[in-house]
Design a protein around this motif. Structure first.
Motif, PDB file in Angstrom:
ATOM      1  N   THR A 271       0.825  -1.211   0.000  1.00 36.89           N
ATOM      2  CA  THR A 271       0.000   0.000   0.000  1.00 36.89           C
ATOM      3  C   THR A 271       0.860   1.262   0.000  1.00 36.89           C
ATOM      4  O   THR A 271       0.348   2.361  -0.220  1.00 36.89           O
ATOM      5  N   VAL A 272       2.152   1.112   0.239  1.00 37.79           N
ATOM      6  CA  VAL A 272       3.077   2.249   0.268  1.00 37.79           C
ATOM      7  C   VAL A 272       4.177   2.104  -0.781  1.00 37.79           C
ATOM      8  O   VAL A 272       4.530   3.060  -1.463  1.00 37.79           O
ATOM      9  N   ILE A 273       4.702   0.895  -0.921  1.00 38.95           N
ATOM     10  CA  ILE A 273       5.815   0.638  -1.841  1.00 38.95           C
ATOM     11  C   ILE A 273       5.310  -0.217  -2.994  1.00 38.95           C
ATOM     12  O   ILE A 273       4.786  -1.316  -2.786  1.00 38.95           O
ATOM     13  N   GLU A 274       5.464   0.299  -4.197  1.00 37.16           N
ATOM     14  CA  GLU A 274       4.987  -0.429  -5.371  1.00 37.16           C
ATOM     15  C   GLU A 274       5.819  -1.684  -5.611  1.00 37.16           C
ATOM     16  O   GLU A 274       7.062  -1.642  -5.555  1.00 37.16           O
ATOM     17  N   ASN A 275       5.126  -2.792  -5.843  1.00 34.87           N
ATOM     18  CA  ASN A 275       5.798  -4.056  -6.157  1.00 34.87           C
ATOM     19  C   ASN A 275       6.910  -4.357  -5.141  1.00 34.87           C
ATOM     20  O   ASN A 275       8.067  -4.571  -5.512  1.00 34.87           O
ATOM     21  N   PRO A 276       6.577  -4.399  -3.845  1.00 33.48           N
ATOM     22  CA  PRO A 276       7.619  -4.424  -2.812  1.00 33.48           C
ATOM     23  C   PRO A 276       8.397  -5.727  -2.720  1.00 33.48           C
ATOM     24  O   PRO A 276       9.516  -5.726  -2.193  1.00 33.48           O
ATOM     25  N   ASN A 277       7.849  -6.831  -3.209  1.00 38.47           N
ATOM     26  CA  ASN A 277       8.575  -8.096  -3.115  1.00 38.47           C
ATOM     27  C   ASN A 277       9.621  -8.253  -4.209  1.00 38.47           C
ATOM     28  O   ASN A 277      10.433  -9.177  -4.166  1.00 38.47           O
ATOM     29  N   SER A 278       9.587  -7.349  -5.176  1.00 33.45           N
ATOM     30  CA  SER A 278      10.579  -7.391  -6.254  1.00 33.45           C
ATOM     31  C   SER A 278      11.797  -6.555  -5.899  1.00 33.45           C
ATOM     32  O   SER A 278      11.693  -5.548  -5.183  1.00 33.45           O
TER      33      SER A 278
ATOM     34  N   PRO B 283      14.169   4.921  -4.260  1.00 32.84           N
ATOM     35  CA  PRO B 283      14.838   3.788  -3.598  1.00 32.84           C
ATOM     36  C   PRO B 283      15.084   3.994  -2.103  1.00 32.84           C
ATOM     37  O   PRO B 283      15.239   3.021  -1.370  1.00 32.84           O
ATOM     38  N   ARG B 284      15.097   5.257  -1.660  1.00 35.89           N
ATOM     39  CA  ARG B 284      15.353   5.509  -0.232  1.00 35.89           C
ATOM     40  C   ARG B 284      14.068   5.463   0.594  1.00 35.89           C
ATOM     41  O   ARG B 284      14.100   5.719   1.802  1.00 35.89           O
ATOM     42  N   GLN B 285      12.957   5.128  -0.029  1.00 30.77           N
ATOM     43  CA  GLN B 285      11.701   5.001   0.699  1.00 30.77           C
ATOM     44  C   GLN B 285      11.665   3.621   1.373  1.00 30.77           C
ATOM     45  O   GLN B 285      11.079   2.670   0.871  1.00 30.77           O
TER      46      GLN B 285
END
Length: 427
Positions: A347-354, A362-364
């Motif tokens: 919900t915050v980081i797009e495509n977080p498992n990739s 990138p610093r998020q």
């Protein structure tokens, strides 16, 4: 890695996913070191984020605790030190060790303090990792990185954790402490003993852990006594010994700060260096992208810090009743902020498992924490990672991972004990 071992791990991960979704939600709890050792904790966090992001575990081998698993909720807790205090420990502690003065879990190092004591102690050591200090340290880190990499065998199997990750970070930590360089691996051993459950690391049992901590703190007491009677210098021990706000600290406070600085300066960077090799091997398209464009190294470093999340959680204690996510956290309750889960919050980081080394932001990530306790050495960690990869790309066209790495048996340090690789050739 033998096919049988791979199959065992696949089976363990499949079983963990099945259990994560079949276990009644009220019985689910992620503080299980075996899940982290098998890299099998992801489904538990996935379900908690979706169904119960502020989740209470009434009893476990760590006692009762809340799990905060979503990015924005973690940020809300981490940045509210008035309600969520560090003064009663910063990690979940096993019941068996709760009578033992755990150096990670004491109110006497500055990360385990609230203002104003936190502020003055942190301020004392901050100059060691200031931009000016890092600019002076960078050439030395680069020289050492080059020596380490040039000593590696070509075409022969070796352990990347031992010969590269531990070596670079321990050299840097020894410099920060002005610790006898030839004895620097003691720092690694002590750090591992503090962060790994007895029986799964250097200490066979709690008694041996106590003995190792006594050895560590006795050694650093000698260094304090030497530095306090010498002219002020730029190393961390001298800064504490001569600092206006720290020179009168108790021996227990000094020992707790030593433990914090050893762990913070060693485990996090070391495990992210190892994690970068794993991530790039698991994502060969990203490795090819990096080789084609080394200017992506800083972005790759930040993405690795997010993807790896070298410290899986931090803990706080509520100082008053507080409502979060529709739940009431009671005064005195222990709260675990699962950074490892927040960094995978879609919900915050797009495509977080990739693993994507050229992300737009990138610093998020939350690997360094938020608020007053944000990691004091974050820029040093990024500097070491940047330099080692700049030097790697000058020397080696490839680092091949040979088998599944051996991971740490810990719910705190998300790291690697061993990582077998080979360097097929040199540029």
């Amino acid at each position: 890695m033998a096919d049988g071992t791979v199959d065992i791990l696949k089976d363990k991960r499949a079983a963990a996913r099945k259990a994560a979704y079949e276990t009644p939600i009220e019985e689910l709890h992620p503080a299980r070191a075996s899940l982290f050792r098998d890299d099998a904790m992801w489904p538990t966090f996935e379900r908690l984020r979706k169904e119960d992001p502020v989740h209470y575990t009434p009893d476990s081998n760590y006692g009762a605790y809340w799990s905060i698993t979503k990015y924005n909720d973690i940020m809300a807790v981490d940045s509210n030190h008035q309600v969520f205090s560090s003064a009663k420990g910063i990690t979940l502690t096993p019941k068996a060790a709760q009578g033992f003065r755990d150096p990670n879990n004491t109110a006497t190092n500055f990360i385990a303090m609230d203002p104003p004591r936190h502020d003055v102690q942190r301020k004392t050591v901050s100059p060691a990792v200031s931009p000016h200090a890092l600019s002076i340290m960078a050439p030395l880190i680069r020289e050492r990185a080059g020596l380490i990499l040039d000593s590696l065998p070509i075409g022969e199997d070796f352990d990347w954790v031992d010969l590269v990750s531990k070596e670079l970070t321990t050299m840097t930590l020894a410099t920060l402490f002005d610790f006898p360089f030839e004895e620097r691996r003691k720092l690694t051993r002590w750090s591992d003993a503090m962060t790994t459950a007895p029986g799964f690391g250097p200490a066979a049992d709690l008694a041996e852990m106590r003995a190792m901590m006594a050895e560590c703190f006795g050694y650093f007491t000698q260094l304090w006594n030497q530095r306090v009677n010498a002219e002020p210098a730029g190393d961390l021990i001298s800064m504490l010994a001569h600092g206006e706000d720290t020179r009168t600290m108790t021996q227990q406070e000094f020992h707790a700060n030593v433990a914090l600085l050893i762990i913070g300066g060693n485990d996090t960077t070391r495990n992210t260096i190892s994690g970068s090799v794993l991530a790039l091997n698991q994502n060969p398209d990203q490795y090819a992208k990096l080789r084609a464009d080394p200017s992506l190294i800083p972005s790759m470093v930040s993405e690795t810090i997010r993807w790896q999340t070298p410290l899986a959680h931090m803990a706080r204690t509520a100082t008053q009743d507080f409502e979060l996510g529709g739940k009431t956290i009671k005064e005195g309750d222990k709260v675990a902020m699962w950074y490892v889960s927040g960094n995978r919050d879609d919900t915050v980081i797009e495509n977080p498992n990739s693993y994507i080394i050229d992300r737009a932001r990138p610093r998020q990530h939350m690997s360094f924490g938020f608020g007053i306790h944000r990691c004091v050495g974050n820029r040093l960690a990024e500097l070491q990672l940047t330099i080692i990869w700049e030097e790697i790309l000058k020397r080696f066209p490839d680092i091949k991972l040979l088998e599944e790495p051996k991971r740490s048996f810990s719910i705190f340090v998300k790291g690697y004990e061993e990582m077998k690789v080979v360097l097929p050739s040199k540029l």
